[in-house]
Design an enzyme around this catalytic site. Sequence first.
Site, PDB file in Angstrom:
ATOM      1  N   ARG A 106       0.875  -1.190   0.000  1.00 26.01           N
ATOM      2  CA  ARG A 106       0.000   0.000   0.000  1.00 26.01           C
ATOM      3  C   ARG A 106       0.902   1.227   0.000  1.00 26.01           C
ATOM      4  NH1 ARG A 106      -5.015   1.908   3.809  1.00 26.01           N
ATOM      5  NH2 ARG A 106      -6.004   0.439   2.388  1.00 26.01           N
ATOM      6  N   HIS A 133      -7.619   0.838  -6.056  1.00 29.91           N
ATOM      7  CA  HIS A 133      -7.817   0.078  -4.800  1.00 29.91           C
ATOM      8  C   HIS A 133      -8.532  -1.232  -5.159  1.00 29.91           C
ATOM      9  CE1 HIS A 133      -7.983  -0.734  -0.671  1.00 29.91           C
ATOM     10  NE2 HIS A 133      -8.842   0.160  -0.246  1.00 29.91           N
ATOM     11  N   GLN A 136     -10.455  -3.611  -2.609  1.00 30.84           N
ATOM     12  CA  GLN A 136     -11.715  -3.008  -2.157  1.00 30.84           C
ATOM     13  C   GLN A 136     -12.840  -3.358  -3.132  1.00 30.84           C
ATOM     14  OE1 GLN A 136     -12.220  -0.763   0.673  1.00 30.84           O
ATOM     15  NE2 GLN A 136     -14.346  -1.201   0.158  1.00 30.84           N
ATOM     16  N   ARG A 315     -14.015  -7.401   3.021  1.00 33.58           N
ATOM     17  CA  ARG A 315     -12.616  -7.171   2.677  1.00 33.58           C
ATOM     18  C   ARG A 315     -11.787  -8.417   2.990  1.00 33.58           C
ATOM     19  NH1 ARG A 315     -10.359  -2.403   2.413  1.00 33.58           N
ATOM     20  NH2 ARG A 315      -8.921  -3.612   1.134  1.00 33.58           N
TER      21      ARG A 315
END
Length: 330
Positions: A106, A133, A136, A315
């Site tokens: 990240r 992302h 996600q 997630r």
Amino acid sequence: MNLFGRDFLKLLDYTPEEILYLIDLAAELKDKKKKGILTDVLKGKNIALIFEKTSTRTRCAFEVAAHDLGMGSTYLNPSDSQIGKKESIADTARVLAGMFDGIEYRGFEQEKVETIAKYSKVPVWNGLTNEFHPTQMLADALTIKEHFGKLEGIHLVYMGDARYNTGNSLMVLCAKLGMHFTAVSNKKYFPSEELVNICQDIASKTGAVIDFSEDPYEGTKGADVIYTDIWVSMGEPDEVWEERIKDLEPYRVTMDIMNNAGDSCVFMHCLPSFHDLGTGIGIDIKNKYGLNEMEVTDEVFESDRSIVFEEAENRMHTIKAVMYATLKEA
Ligand code: CP
Ligand code: NVA
């Protein structure tokens, strides 16, 4: 479907069939977890988690999922590792690939996670960059599928800063899966023309619809999902708050907007969210600009239209699916 050894850097690299496979695999792993059936099929493997930005969900999802799959995990952040300061990304990637079976990253530019993948012989997973992302998106898609029983044809409206990681990625997700994506915002915050063109091209093959509106009422009419994210993302300077508030306040998700969309419309948010004064930044903004809530009202966030905590749980199940699919030999 064989995804063994693949990186997971952005949804653009994956076919619709591969994305749907990961969503279904996540649903299967979730079902097993709920039934107490162990899935520790990756025993003996280890993963590295590099976080150059902070995280609650993504970090915990990777750690819990790794543990459930029987793997060990090591968390690294820039303040207690050599990354970037004393050792280049390319060198770090080669060192970690020698010790670990997979690497999560990240950070800031997408280019960095692409560089790690280029220099690493083990799978690399994007845990969020400025541009994308992707993990996600799998959680969001699983949540939508659980709620509506399908993905194709679902109308998702994104309100707010649509030109950052979450907005960009949702547009790609919708394009790939034949959904209807509408960005509703001040046009300064629409995704880049380059990405819109790529997505329109994908949409022409999948039947997806991609459109844009600056009118919060016209743009949200008939939506199945209204999605928003914070107005200022991690890594952006504090100075942008004033302009962002001025530009995006008309695009706050309110109960009026939800009602305008329709009775069956649900609210989603990747989180974290500024919907009340329960955060340090929330209080700073209240003191400076007088706002009690930002991208979404507390009323919507806490209502039964809000499926944000189901989304957050997903997630973990979807990240587990990504690691399972890319690390388990068929
Ligand atoms: N949604 C999300 O990525 O949350 P974290 O920043 O807590 O990981
Ligand atoms: N756009 C947000 C997403 C957080 C999960 C950020 O980058 O801070």
